[in-house]
Design an enzyme around this catalytic site. Structure first.
Site, PDB file in Angstrom:
ATOM      1  N   ASN A 136       0.852  -1.188   0.000  1.00 12.52           N
ATOM      2  CA  ASN A 136       0.000   0.000   0.000  1.00 12.52           C
ATOM      3  C   ASN A 136       0.890   1.240   0.000  1.00 12.52           C
ATOM      4  O   ASN A 136       1.366   1.684   1.039  1.00 12.52           O
ATOM      5  CB  ASN A 136      -0.916  -0.007   1.226  1.00 12.52           C
ATOM      6  CG  ASN A 136      -1.950   1.097   1.197  1.00 12.52           C
ATOM      7  OD1 ASN A 136      -1.900   1.983   0.347  1.00 12.52           O
ATOM      8  ND2 ASN A 136      -2.893   1.053   2.113  1.00 12.52           N
ATOM      9  N   ASN A 141      -5.926   6.462  -1.363  1.00 11.52           N
ATOM     10  CA  ASN A 141      -6.863   5.890  -2.337  1.00 11.52           C
ATOM     11  C   ASN A 141      -7.515   4.592  -1.837  1.00 11.52           C
ATOM     12  O   ASN A 141      -8.171   3.895  -2.602  1.00 11.52           O
ATOM     13  CB  ASN A 141      -6.188   5.664  -3.699  1.00 11.52           C
ATOM     14  CG  ASN A 141      -5.041   4.651  -3.635  1.00 11.52           C
ATOM     15  OD1 ASN A 141      -4.992   3.793  -2.767  1.00 11.52           O
ATOM     16  ND2 ASN A 141      -4.112   4.754  -4.576  1.00 11.52           N
ATOM     17  N   ASP A 142      -7.343   4.283  -0.555  1.00 13.51           N
ATOM     18  CA  ASP A 142      -7.956   3.061  -0.023  1.00 13.51           C
ATOM     19  C   ASP A 142      -9.480   3.103  -0.149  1.00 13.51           C
ATOM     20  O   ASP A 142     -10.118   2.091  -0.458  1.00 13.51           O
ATOM     21  CB  ASP A 142      -7.578   2.867   1.444  1.00 13.51           C
ATOM     22  CG  ASP A 142      -6.118   2.451   1.613  1.00 13.51           C
ATOM     23  OD1 ASP A 142      -5.431   2.278   0.590  1.00 13.51           O
ATOM     24  OD2 ASP A 142      -5.677   2.311   2.768  1.00 13.51           O
ATOM     25  N   GLY A 162      -5.989  -2.774   0.198  1.00 10.84           N
ATOM     26  CA  GLY A 162      -5.385  -1.457   0.027  1.00 10.84           C
ATOM     27  C   GLY A 162      -4.100  -1.405  -0.763  1.00 10.84           C
ATOM     28  O   GLY A 162      -3.538  -0.318  -0.955  1.00 10.84           O
ATOM     29  N   ASP A 164      -1.666  -1.125  -3.956  1.00  9.99           N
ATOM     30  CA  ASP A 164      -1.896  -0.257  -5.113  1.00  9.99           C
ATOM     31  C   ASP A 164      -0.667  -0.161  -6.002  1.00  9.99           C
ATOM     32  O   ASP A 164       0.385  -0.756  -5.717  1.00  9.99           O
ATOM     33  CB  ASP A 164      -2.355   1.137  -4.668  1.00  9.99           C
ATOM     34  CG  ASP A 164      -1.435   1.773  -3.629  1.00  9.99           C
ATOM     35  OD1 ASP A 164      -0.223   1.480  -3.649  1.00  9.99           O
ATOM     36  OD2 ASP A 164      -1.933   2.561  -2.810  1.00  9.99           O
ATOM     37  N   ASP A 329      -6.803 -13.852 -19.627  1.00  9.21           N
ATOM     38  CA  ASP A 329      -7.536 -14.709 -18.703  1.00  9.21           C
ATOM     39  C   ASP A 329      -8.506 -15.616 -19.460  1.00  9.21           C
ATOM     40  O   ASP A 329      -9.056 -15.238 -20.499  1.00  9.21           O
ATOM     41  CB  ASP A 329      -8.299 -13.813 -17.718  1.00  9.21           C
ATOM     42  CG  ASP A 329      -9.051 -14.588 -16.669  1.00  9.21           C
ATOM     43  OD1 ASP A 329      -8.401 -15.314 -15.908  1.00  9.21           O
ATOM     44  OD2 ASP A 329     -10.292 -14.462 -16.617  1.00  9.21           O
ATOM     45  N   GLU A 358      -4.244 -18.045 -20.618  1.00  2.00           N
ATOM     46  CA  GLU A 358      -4.505 -18.995 -19.540  1.00  2.00           C
ATOM     47  C   GLU A 358      -5.181 -20.222 -20.143  1.00  2.00           C
ATOM     48  O   GLU A 358      -6.352 -20.191 -20.501  1.00  2.00           O
ATOM     49  CB  GLU A 358      -5.395 -18.373 -18.469  1.00  2.00           C
ATOM     50  CG  GLU A 358      -5.627 -19.335 -17.304  1.00  2.00           C
ATOM     51  CD  GLU A 358      -6.722 -18.876 -16.359  1.00  2.00           C
ATOM     52  OE1 GLU A 358      -6.676 -19.261 -15.178  1.00  2.00           O
ATOM     53  OE2 GLU A 358      -7.641 -18.158 -16.804  1.00  2.00           O
TER      54      GLU A 358
END
Length: 614
Positions: A136, A141-142, A162, A164, A329, A358
């Site tokens: 974090n 920006n949490d 949190g 980032d 993905d 994937e």
């Protein structure tokens, strides 16, 4: 005539709601570039009842090829011809009932794009990070006003914690010191979902970084800083589905934008029908068109507008941010032909770029079907350069625990599996890994496991054919069992949060076990960086004898020979069968630093690893 002027602050804000009588709310992409190989540009406009608007452009060298008015009156699709277009600012003009909206649009000079698109290959080692769980760097920006999930609770494995982009940038020196060469980030785009948004796989805005992770500008800055330190950036993308809070789904553009969009049907999670010549239509449809979860509606890539939107989005991020690779993905869950078209489009713009899909299948035959130029898929071609070697991961999860004296146990299974590499079009373009964010972590805390299993597996991972990937925390033996839920696989990196009692980013913060593990993998990674023998060399291996597996990597007159004792006993290895890969009477052994005599036999400790350099 009433005229409404709409202003976009390019590169600073994206896709903000606009207040106007014509109520245009979204323009995607927000800008584009001249000089692309593909000179067609799709612009999606979204706003209240705009489909019947008259459309014109202020530019003389840009031609409108097609205006698409979808079933939903809130959408307009413009297809522009940029063949003769120079970098410029122009206006998209919408008119209806005596009102006018002017939407400024920019075509940028491609030469001003940031450096990147280097691709990645077997000379690299990817370090996989789940951004919310790593560090974090910006607590401000949490919590972001307006986000549907706006709490941070590190005690809840399913909540946001949190981490980032700033936290990742703050630790770029940690990655270079460790010895990895590329950072693969789990999805960073906006996931404005009511719960479970931390993992990033339910995108609600394809053109914006999630504000709880940072901004588009912070991401670009981090990529540039990583490049300056010799690190590449690989970005996770999802074409199979979006999040149910995406405006596409909340206000569907057409009746075929999604699969099963009026009647939720879950995928079977069985992707073999894509290649099964005996498949039923029912099984293929449920596999490919079914939703991953109810909160992740399945996009219909057979819709040409959806396909173009997704292809352009990936090219936009490569050009805008300068990323070096993409991990796609759930690749086999999407439409085969569209995904092949996407791979070709990306390579046409960026010849050195690499994409890994994937491909979570249980056999090498199944995985090989998805690789570019596959003999198994012929005459179809996925054009997907790199696939994920899940079958090898499954083997590695237990073979380093088993005795190898018997043919069907332990490292003999590794030999047997690798002897079938003929099914792959390019074995060097396989992503090889011990674990990731979806599997149990490789390191086990059981007393019988210890570090011998860990050390053997890492030595093998970093010397076998293919492109190695390690999961964050592997270097400090983070553990976690999938049986305890996905959160157990995605724990916070200790020291990534202010106030953490332990900081494993520093030597002082690691206990003796972590220090031994970190020192071991760091030595291997630093040795591997720039080592063309393991990046490009051939792979020759021997049938395991007396529980010992031996293989060679060779390039020109240089070679590396790896010996793994897969038993719990000391072994005296007869060297006669291996003379073809032992060109000298002695060799330097990497891990111990000793010069090893190679006479008639060689002594190996229980679960020993030797890496000999010639």
């Amino acid at each position: 005539m009433k005229q409404i002027i709409i202003t976009i602050v390019l590169c600073l804000t994206f896709n903000l709601p606009w207040v106007s009588a014509l109520n245009v709310q979204k323009t995607e992409p927000a800008f584009w570039w001249s000089g692309m190989q593909n000179t067609e540009l799709q612009i999606l406009l979204y706003g209240n009842d705009i489909s019947t608007d008259n459309v014109s452009l202020s530019a003389s060298d840009i031609r409108i090829k097609e205006i698409v008015r979808l079933e939903n009156p809130n959408y307009l699709l413009l297809y522009l011809d940029l063949t003769e277009t120079a970098p410029q600012q122009f206006d998209i003009i919408l008119k209806k009932n005596g009102e006018q909206a002017v939407i400024p649009y920019q075509i940028k000079d491609r030469k001003d794009s940031p450096a990147g698109a280097q691709g990645f290959d077997a000379s690299d080692v990817l370090y996989l990070i789940m951004p919310d769980r790593f560090a974090n760097g910006n607590p401000d920006n949490d919590r972001v006003s307006g986000m549907l999930e706006n709490k941070v609770d590190r005690s809840d494995p399913f909540a946001r914690h949190g981490g980032d982009i700033q936290g990742i940038e703050n630790h770029l020196d940690y990655f270079t010191d460790l010895g990895v060469t590329a950072i693969w980030l789990n999805p960073i785009l906006e996931n404005n979902m009511r719960e479970g948004s931390y993992h990033g796989y339910a995108i609600t805005d394809y053109y914006a970084v999630d504000p709880r992770l940072g901004s588009n500008q912070e991401f670009c800055r981090m990529v540039e800083a990583a490049h300056n330190k010799g690190l590449k950036i690989v970005m996770d993308m999802i074409f199979n589905h979006c999040g149910s809070e995406h405006f596409f789904f909340k206000d569907k553009p057409s009746d075929n934008w999604f699969n099963f969009q009026d009647n939720f049907t879950q995928t079977s999670y069985q992707t073999m029908p894509q290649m099964d010549i005996h498949r039923s239509d029912y099984d293929k449809t449920k596999s490919v068109d079914g939703w991953f979860t109810e909160s992740m509606p399945d996009l219909n890539q057979r819709n040409r507008h959806v396909a173009t939107y997704l292809i352009q989005n990936s090219i936009w991020w490569i050009e805008y941010a300068g990323i070096d690779g993409i991990r796609q993905d759930t690749h086999p869950y999407a439409d085969f032909e569209m995904m092949a078209r996407w791979c070709r489009a990306v390579k046409a713009e960026y010849p050195d770029f690499n994409i890994v899909g994937e491909t979570w299948l249980g056999s090498n035959v199944g995985v090989s079907f998805w690789q570019e130029d596959s003999k198994v898929a012929y005459p179809r071609n996925s054009y997907l350069p790199t696939v994920m070697d899940f079958p090898l991961t499954n083997l590695m999860s237990y073979v380093f625990d088993e005795e190898t004296n018997e043919w069907d146990r332990g490292l003999a299974k590794i030999y047997d599996y690798l002897s079938q590499d003929i099914v792959y079009a390019n074995p060097m373009n396989l992503l090889v890994f011990l674990d990731n964010h979806d599997t149990s972590r490789f390191y086990k805390t059981t007393p019988s496991s210890g570090l011998n299993r860990y050390k053997q597996a890492l030595a093998f991972l970093l010397t076998v054919r293919g492109i190695p990937q390690i999961y964050y925390g592997t270097e400090i033996v983070m553990a976690g069992d999938k049986a305890n839920g996905d959160g157990a696989l995605r724990n916070d990196f200790p020291g990534g949060w202010k106030g953490d009692k332990v900081n494993a980013f520093t030597p002082a913060g690691r206990d003796s076990l972590q220090t031994e593990a970190f020192t071991y993998i760091q030595k291997l990674l630093r040795w591997r960086a720039g080592n063309e023998v393991v990046a490009k060399g051939s792979y020759t291996h021997f049938i395991p004898r007396n529980g010992v597996y031996v293989y060679e990597r060779r390039l020109g007159n240089r070679s590396v020979v790896v010996l793994l004792n897969g038993t719990d006993e000391k072994k005296m290895l007869d060297l006669a069968p291996y003379r073809e890969v032992l060109p000298a009477s002695s060799a330097n052994e990497l891990l111990s630093g000793k010069n090893i005599r190679l006479d008639s036999s060689l002594s190996l400790s229980a679960r020993d690893v030797m890496i000999l350099e010639f």
